[in-house]
Design an enzyme around this catalytic site. Sequence first.
Site, PDB file in Angstrom:
ATOM      1  N   ARG A  50       0.829  -1.208   0.000  1.00  0.00           N
ATOM      2  CA  ARG A  50       0.000   0.000   0.000  1.00  0.00           C
ATOM      3  C   ARG A  50       0.862   1.257   0.000  1.00  0.00           C
ATOM      4  O   ARG A  50       0.608   2.204  -0.745  1.00  0.00           O
ATOM      5  CB  ARG A  50      -0.947   0.018   1.202  1.00  0.00           C
ATOM      6  CG  ARG A  50      -2.082  -0.988   1.094  1.00  0.00           C
ATOM      7  CD  ARG A  50      -2.974  -0.967   2.308  1.00  0.00           C
ATOM      8  NE  ARG A  50      -2.188  -1.261   3.501  1.00  0.00           N
ATOM      9  CZ  ARG A  50      -2.358  -0.689   4.689  1.00  0.00           C
ATOM     10  NH1 ARG A  50      -3.301   0.207   4.867  1.00  0.00           N
ATOM     11  NH2 ARG A  50      -1.609  -1.021   5.707  1.00  0.00           N
ATOM     12  N   ASN A  68      -6.149  -2.706   2.119  1.00  0.00           N
ATOM     13  CA  ASN A  68      -6.109  -4.154   2.289  1.00  0.00           C
ATOM     14  C   ASN A  68      -7.530  -4.673   2.437  1.00  0.00           C
ATOM     15  O   ASN A  68      -8.379  -4.014   3.026  1.00  0.00           O
ATOM     16  CB  ASN A  68      -5.313  -4.543   3.538  1.00  0.00           C
ATOM     17  CG  ASN A  68      -3.823  -4.394   3.343  1.00  0.00           C
ATOM     18  OD1 ASN A  68      -3.328  -4.357   2.225  1.00  0.00           O
ATOM     19  ND2 ASN A  68      -3.102  -4.318   4.437  1.00  0.00           N
TER      20      ASN A  68
END
Length: 123
Positions: A50, A68
């Site tokens: 990320r 996520n």
Amino acid sequence: MGSIFKDFFDQGKDRESSGEVIYANDPSENISEQKIRADISGRVQGVGFRFSTKQTADELGIKGIVRNEPDGTVHVEAMGDREQLSRFIEALRKGPSPAAQVEKVVVTYDENIEEKSNFSQAN
């Protein structure tokens, strides 16, 4: 960001990956800014995916969000012109984090994605 992190994440930019990109549909015609959803599977959580996705998006001028998912995948919503998104999807395929191992990126063009003013990373 310190040079230690920059050097670490720069390692992932030019590497090859066997990740596959699957397009669920075609982009809309005659629209300059495209919007996509991308679901990335493989070893993509707990490896800086990320963080490095946000870094790549910022470098390319992409707006959107990365998060996520409970099933171990990473979900991305992104907006940009065709060239920006093409480069961004390729970065997702390679896995912008050097510790990631991308198996598959499923891309869906979706005009209904909410407009964002920048690119953010959700928990």
